[in-house]
Scaffold this motif. Sequence first.
Motif, mmCIF file in Angstrom:
data_model
loop_
_atom_site.group_PDB
_atom_site.id
_atom_site.type_symbol
_atom_site.label_atom_id
_atom_site.label_comp_id
_atom_site.label_asym_id
_atom_site.label_seq_id
_atom_site.Cartn_x
_atom_site.Cartn_y
_atom_site.Cartn_z
ATOM 1 N N ALA A 136 23.587 -55.072 -30.659
ATOM 2 C CA ALA A 136 23.424 -56.530 -30.753
ATOM 3 C C ALA A 136 22.411 -57.035 -29.735
ATOM 4 O O ALA A 136 21.607 -57.918 -30.037
ATOM 5 C CB ALA A 136 24.768 -57.232 -30.561
ATOM 6 N N GLU A 137 22.420 -56.460 -28.528
ATOM 7 C CA GLU A 137 21.449 -56.855 -27.503
ATOM 8 C C GLU A 137 20.031 -56.450 -27.909
ATOM 9 O O GLU A 137 19.085 -57.205 -27.707
ATOM 10 C CB GLU A 137 21.805 -56.235 -26.147
ATOM 11 N N GLN A 138 19.908 -55.263 -28.499
ATOM 12 C CA GLN A 138 18.600 -54.805 -28.959
ATOM 13 C C GLN A 138 18.083 -55.712 -30.076
ATOM 14 O O GLN A 138 16.911 -56.090 -30.076
ATOM 15 C CB GLN A 138 18.680 -53.364 -29.449
ATOM 16 N N VAL A 139 18.954 -56.052 -31.018
ATOM 17 C CA VAL A 139 18.569 -56.934 -32.120
ATOM 18 C C VAL A 139 18.157 -58.290 -31.572
ATOM 19 O O VAL A 139 17.133 -58.854 -31.975
ATOM 20 C CB VAL A 139 19.714 -57.068 -33.156
ATOM 21 N N ALA A 140 18.930 -58.821 -30.630
ATOM 22 C CA ALA A 140 18.615 -60.125 -30.037
ATOM 23 C C ALA A 140 17.247 -60.101 -29.361
ATOM 24 O O ALA A 140 16.477 -61.066 -29.468
ATOM 25 C CB ALA A 140 19.705 -60.542 -29.049
ATOM 26 N N GLN A 141 16.914 -59.008 -28.687
ATOM 27 C CA GLN A 141 15.613 -58.892 -28.031
ATOM 28 C C GLN A 141 14.488 -58.920 -29.064
ATOM 29 O O GLN A 141 13.483 -59.602 -28.879
ATOM 30 C CB GLN A 141 15.537 -57.597 -27.210
ATOM 31 N N VAL A 142 14.670 -58.185 -30.153
ATOM 32 C CA VAL A 142 13.648 -58.158 -31.207
ATOM 33 C C VAL A 142 13.516 -59.534 -31.844
ATOM 34 O O VAL A 142 12.405 -60.033 -32.052
ATOM 35 C CB VAL A 142 13.973 -57.082 -32.271
ATOM 36 N N VAL A 143 14.644 -60.165 -32.152
ATOM 37 C CA VAL A 143 14.607 -61.496 -32.771
ATOM 38 C C VAL A 143 13.894 -62.477 -31.844
ATOM 39 O O VAL A 143 13.020 -63.234 -32.284
ATOM 40 C CB VAL A 143 16.027 -61.987 -33.146
ATOM 41 N N ASN A 144 14.239 -62.479 -30.567
ATOM 42 C CA ASN A 144 13.596 -63.399 -29.621
ATOM 43 C C ASN A 144 12.092 -63.165 -29.525
ATOM 44 O O ASN A 144 11.324 -64.113 -29.390
ATOM 45 C CB ASN A 144 14.240 -63.294 -28.237
ATOM 46 N N THR A 145 11.694 -61.912 -29.598
ATOM 47 C CA THR A 145 10.272 -61.572 -29.494
ATOM 48 C C THR A 145 9.513 -61.913 -30.774
ATOM 49 O O THR A 145 8.430 -62.485 -30.732
ATOM 50 C CB THR A 145 10.108 -60.068 -29.192
ATOM 51 N N SER A 147 18.289 -72.716 -44.138
ATOM 52 C CA SER A 147 17.388 -72.118 -43.159
ATOM 53 C C SER A 147 18.214 -71.170 -42.288
ATOM 54 O O SER A 147 19.439 -71.255 -42.257
ATOM 55 C CB SER A 147 16.707 -73.185 -42.300
ATOM 56 N N VAL A 148 17.520 -70.267 -41.604
ATOM 57 C CA VAL A 148 18.201 -69.269 -40.777
ATOM 58 C C VAL A 148 17.740 -69.430 -39.331
ATOM 59 O O VAL A 148 16.548 -69.309 -39.032
ATOM 60 C CB VAL A 148 17.908 -67.836 -41.295
ATOM 61 N N SER A 149 18.694 -69.710 -38.443
ATOM 62 C CA SER A 149 18.402 -69.857 -37.014
ATOM 63 C C SER A 149 18.312 -68.482 -36.359
ATOM 64 O O SER A 149 18.679 -67.464 -36.957
ATOM 65 C CB SER A 149 19.515 -70.664 -36.342
ATOM 66 N N LYS A 150 17.859 -68.466 -35.118
ATOM 67 C CA LYS A 150 17.820 -67.208 -34.363
ATOM 68 C C LYS A 150 19.220 -66.606 -34.274
ATOM 69 O O LYS A 150 19.391 -65.400 -34.436
ATOM 70 C CB LYS A 150 17.290 -67.441 -32.939
ATOM 71 N N THR A 151 20.200 -67.445 -34.008
ATOM 72 C CA THR A 151 21.577 -66.966 -33.871
ATOM 73 C C THR A 151 22.068 -66.348 -35.174
ATOM 74 O O THR A 151 22.672 -65.276 -35.178
ATOM 75 C CB THR A 151 22.509 -68.122 -33.438
ATOM 76 N N GLU A 152 21.797 -67.041 -36.283
ATOM 77 C CA GLU A 152 22.209 -66.506 -37.582
ATOM 78 C C GLU A 152 21.496 -65.192 -37.887
ATOM 79 O O GLU A 152 22.117 -64.235 -38.364
ATOM 80 C CB GLU A 152 21.909 -67.511 -38.706
ATOM 81 N N LEU A 153 20.207 -65.146 -37.607
ATOM 82 C CA LEU A 153 19.434 -63.936 -37.885
ATOM 83 C C LEU A 153 19.923 -62.771 -37.029
ATOM 84 O O LEU A 153 20.076 -61.654 -37.522
ATOM 85 C CB LEU A 153 17.946 -64.182 -37.653
ATOM 86 N N THR A 154 20.177 -63.038 -35.764
ATOM 87 C CA THR A 154 20.684 -61.985 -34.872
ATOM 88 C C THR A 154 22.016 -61.453 -35.389
ATOM 89 O O THR A 154 22.219 -60.233 -35.453
ATOM 90 C CB THR A 154 20.832 -62.513 -33.433
ATOM 91 N N GLY A 155 22.916 -62.345 -35.769
ATOM 92 C CA GLY A 155 24.207 -61.923 -36.311
ATOM 93 C C GLY A 155 24.051 -61.117 -37.586
ATOM 94 O O GLY A 155 24.683 -60.078 -37.773
ATOM 95 N N PHE A 156 23.190 -61.590 -38.475
ATOM 96 C CA PHE A 156 22.952 -60.907 -39.747
ATOM 97 C C PHE A 156 22.386 -59.511 -39.517
ATOM 98 O O PHE A 156 22.883 -58.532 -40.095
ATOM 99 C CB PHE A 156 21.990 -61.733 -40.608
ATOM 100 N N LEU A 157 21.370 -59.375 -38.693
ATOM 101 C CA LEU A 157 20.748 -58.083 -38.457
ATOM 102 C C LEU A 157 21.639 -57.140 -37.656
ATOM 103 O O LEU A 157 21.487 -55.916 -37.750
ATOM 104 C CB LEU A 157 19.393 -58.266 -37.764
#
Length: 128
Positions: A47-56, A114-124
């Motif tokens: 989840a942390e790795q996904v969050a880093q990619v999403v943020n970037t 629409s998909v927020s960063k939070t939603e995308l991170t959770g989904f991925l």
Amino acid sequence: MAATDQAATGTPAAQDSAKAQAAPADPAATPADQAVAQQPAPATSKAEQVAQVVNTEFPSYDKDSNGALSETEFASWMVALKTASDPTTKAESAEVKKWIGQAFASADADKSKSVSKTELTGFLSQGG
């Protein structure tokens, strides 16, 4: 006399040799620094790795910079991800379009279209 014999007898040469072997690599390092340096870095969770990619990557797909991905923006990202794992992916194929529609519906947890960063991170992060 062997070094272990000298160490056992406590001769000055043996004591100097033992001190040299026990000396830290960095003489300025404290025992706490040495302990930290010897511990492996904590593992990053998926989840942390996904969050880093999403943020970037999020800003490069959020073309209108509104902080959320439209279905078109989301589709661009999903096609890029799918193409990275399967270079034969055809973005315009009915199969890929159906997959994107299902993925968007699943990712859009609050049904805001629409998909927020939070939603995308959770989904991925859900993937295996």
